[in-house]
Scaffold this motif. Structure first.
Motif, mmCIF file in Angstrom:
data_model
loop_
_atom_site.group_PDB
_atom_site.id
_atom_site.type_symbol
_atom_site.label_atom_id
_atom_site.label_comp_id
_atom_site.label_asym_id
_atom_site.label_seq_id
_atom_site.Cartn_x
_atom_site.Cartn_y
_atom_site.Cartn_z
ATOM 1 N N GLY A 1 0.819 -1.213 0.000
ATOM 2 C CA GLY A 1 0.000 0.000 0.000
ATOM 3 C C GLY A 1 0.850 1.260 0.000
ATOM 4 N N THR A 2 1.909 1.240 0.789
ATOM 5 C CA THR A 2 2.832 2.391 0.851
ATOM 6 C C THR A 2 3.546 2.569 -0.485
ATOM 7 N N ILE A 3 3.937 1.465 -1.098
ATOM 8 C CA ILE A 3 4.596 1.518 -2.410
ATOM 9 C C ILE A 3 3.660 2.146 -3.440
ATOM 10 N N VAL A 4 2.400 1.723 -3.442
ATOM 11 C CA VAL A 4 1.436 2.254 -4.407
ATOM 12 C C VAL A 4 1.257 3.759 -4.217
ATOM 13 N N LYS A 5 1.144 4.207 -2.976
ATOM 14 C CA LYS A 5 0.982 5.649 -2.701
ATOM 15 C C LYS A 5 2.142 6.456 -3.277
ATOM 16 N N GLU A 6 3.354 5.900 -3.195
ATOM 17 C CA GLU A 6 4.525 6.590 -3.742
ATOM 18 C C GLU A 6 4.523 6.554 -5.269
ATOM 19 N N LEU A 7 4.184 5.400 -5.848
ATOM 20 C CA LEU A 7 4.201 5.258 -7.306
ATOM 21 C C LEU A 7 3.229 6.228 -7.978
ATOM 22 N N ILE A 8 2.024 6.378 -7.408
ATOM 23 C CA ILE A 8 1.010 7.200 -8.087
ATOM 24 C C ILE A 8 1.259 8.705 -7.939
ATOM 25 N N LYS A 9 2.333 9.068 -7.229
ATOM 26 C CA LYS A 9 2.756 10.476 -7.252
ATOM 27 C C LYS A 9 3.271 10.834 -8.642
ATOM 28 N N ASN A 10 3.721 9.802 -9.382
ATOM 29 C CA ASN A 10 4.104 9.964 -10.792
ATOM 30 C C ASN A 10 2.823 9.842 -11.616
ATOM 31 N N GLU A 11 2.486 10.874 -12.389
ATOM 32 C CA GLU A 11 1.215 10.908 -13.120
ATOM 33 C C GLU A 11 1.097 9.838 -14.196
ATOM 34 N N GLN A 12 2.210 9.164 -14.517
ATOM 35 C CA GLN A 12 2.145 8.083 -15.502
ATOM 36 C C GLN A 12 1.351 6.897 -14.944
ATOM 37 N N PHE A 13 1.392 6.754 -13.616
ATOM 38 C CA PHE A 13 0.687 5.650 -12.963
ATOM 39 C C PHE A 13 -0.703 6.087 -12.524
ATOM 40 N N LEU A 14 -1.628 5.148 -12.591
ATOM 41 C CA LEU A 14 -2.989 5.397 -12.143
ATOM 42 C C LEU A 14 -3.434 4.181 -11.341
ATOM 43 N N LEU A 15 -4.010 4.424 -10.190
ATOM 44 C CA LEU A 15 -4.481 3.315 -9.354
ATOM 45 C C LEU A 15 -5.886 2.920 -9.783
ATOM 46 N N SER A 16 -6.081 1.643 -10.026
ATOM 47 C CA SER A 16 -7.408 1.139 -10.359
ATOM 48 C C SER A 16 -8.363 1.415 -9.192
ATOM 49 N N ILE A 17 -9.528 1.940 -9.516
ATOM 50 C CA ILE A 17 -10.512 2.278 -8.480
ATOM 51 C C ILE A 17 -11.554 1.169 -8.402
ATOM 52 N N SER A 18 -11.750 0.649 -7.203
ATOM 53 C CA SER A 18 -12.700 -0.446 -7.000
ATOM 54 C C SER A 18 -14.131 0.066 -6.900
ATOM 55 N N VAL A 19 -15.062 -0.848 -7.137
ATOM 56 C CA VAL A 19 -16.491 -0.595 -6.944
ATOM 57 C C VAL A 19 -16.885 -1.245 -5.620
ATOM 58 N N THR A 20 -17.720 -0.576 -4.845
ATOM 59 C CA THR A 20 -18.175 -1.184 -3.589
ATOM 60 C C THR A 20 -19.629 -0.819 -3.305
ATOM 61 N N THR A 21 -20.285 -1.665 -2.520
ATOM 62 C CA THR A 21 -21.664 -1.382 -2.104
ATOM 63 C C THR A 21 -21.712 -0.781 -0.702
ATOM 64 N N ARG A 22 -20.557 -0.647 -0.048
ATOM 65 C CA ARG A 22 -20.594 -0.057 1.296
ATOM 66 C C ARG A 22 -20.785 1.448 1.213
ATOM 67 N N GLN A 23 -21.234 2.029 2.310
ATOM 68 C CA GLN A 23 -21.461 3.474 2.365
ATOM 69 C C GLN A 23 -20.123 4.223 2.370
ATOM 70 N N PRO A 24 -20.064 5.398 1.732
ATOM 71 C CA PRO A 24 -18.816 6.185 1.776
ATOM 72 C C PRO A 24 -18.484 6.601 3.202
ATOM 73 N N ARG A 25 -17.195 6.530 3.538
ATOM 74 C CA ARG A 25 -16.745 7.026 4.837
ATOM 75 C C ARG A 25 -16.453 8.516 4.708
ATOM 76 N N GLN A 26 -16.319 9.166 5.841
ATOM 77 C CA GLN A 26 -16.062 10.601 5.840
ATOM 78 C C GLN A 26 -14.795 10.908 5.030
ATOM 79 N N GLY A 27 -14.922 11.838 4.093
ATOM 80 C CA GLY A 27 -13.770 12.246 3.281
ATOM 81 C C GLY A 27 -13.606 11.457 1.994
ATOM 82 N N GLU A 28 -14.319 10.336 1.854
ATOM 83 C CA GLU A 28 -14.203 9.542 0.626
ATOM 84 C C GLU A 28 -15.035 10.164 -0.493
#
Length: 200
Positions: A18-45
């Motif tokens: 998870g920490t590696i991914v956070k660092e990698l996506i600081k480079n705009e060439q990388f994009l993190l796949s966004i998951s779909v979920t049925t749970r309610q959004p948490r504060q700030g999401e």
């Protein structure tokens, strides 16, 4: 524009993926796949940033229409990886990172055999235990379960293309950048250019 790469990143809990991914996506060439979920959004999401939030009915429709690469149910909520987001992003030249558990990675391999599969591992089991204990968020019995699960996941290392030992974060990120750079130089990515040279 060349298509981007699909990069599947897995590793035991506490390996630091998870920490590696956070660092990698600081480079705009990388994009993190966004998951779909049925749970309610948490504060700030935010919708389309942290998750795509769907109703259970909408999610089950996505399953029925084969719009998900993989999905699972945890605590009465669905979580899944949508195909459309990944395929559209790759067409735009982005290198899409899928941070996926080992079981999900095996499902994705059947659909995207051309993806790059990277397994992040700790330098030792003792270090992994130290990291899990250091979090201070879980009871000892949960830590023991995670260590047992880590051994089971490590046994599947041969299903991945590359192993990255996350001893020092900076070096692990450099390793992944080198892997991605080398993959972009594979002959299969140069078919159009070579054909143009040959036939002109």
């Amino acid at each position: 524009m060349k298509e981007g790469l699909k990069i599947v990143l897995s590793g035991p809990s506490g390996s630091g993926k998870g920490t590696i991914v956070k660092e990698l996506i600081k480079n705009e060439q990388f994009l993190l796949s966004i998951s779909v979920t049925t749970r309610q959004p948490r504060q700030g999401e935010e919708e389309g940033v942290h998750y795509f939030f769907k109703t259970k009915e909408a999610f089950e429709k996505m399953i029925a229409q084969d719009e998900l690469l993989e999905y699972a149910c945890f605590c009465d909520n669905y979580y899944g990886t949508p195909k459309a987001f990944i395929e559209e992003s790759v067409k735009k030249g982005k290198d899409v990172i899928l941070e996926i558990e080992v079981q999900g990675a095996q499902q994705i391999k059947e659909i995207y055999p051309d993806a790059i599969f990277i397994f992040v591992i700790p330098p030792s089991l003792a270090e992994l235990e130290s990291r899990l204990v250091g979090r201070g968020t879980e009871e000892r019995n949960i830590i023991d379960q995670r260590l047992k699960r880590a051994k089971e996941e490590l046994a599947l290392y041969t299903t991945y293309d590359y192993i990255v030992v996350n001893d020092r974060l900076v070096e692990a990120i450099e390793d992944i950048n080198r892997i991605v750079g080398a993959e972009k130089l594979r002959s299969c990515h140069y078919a159009a250019e070579i054909e143009e040279i040959i036939h002109n």
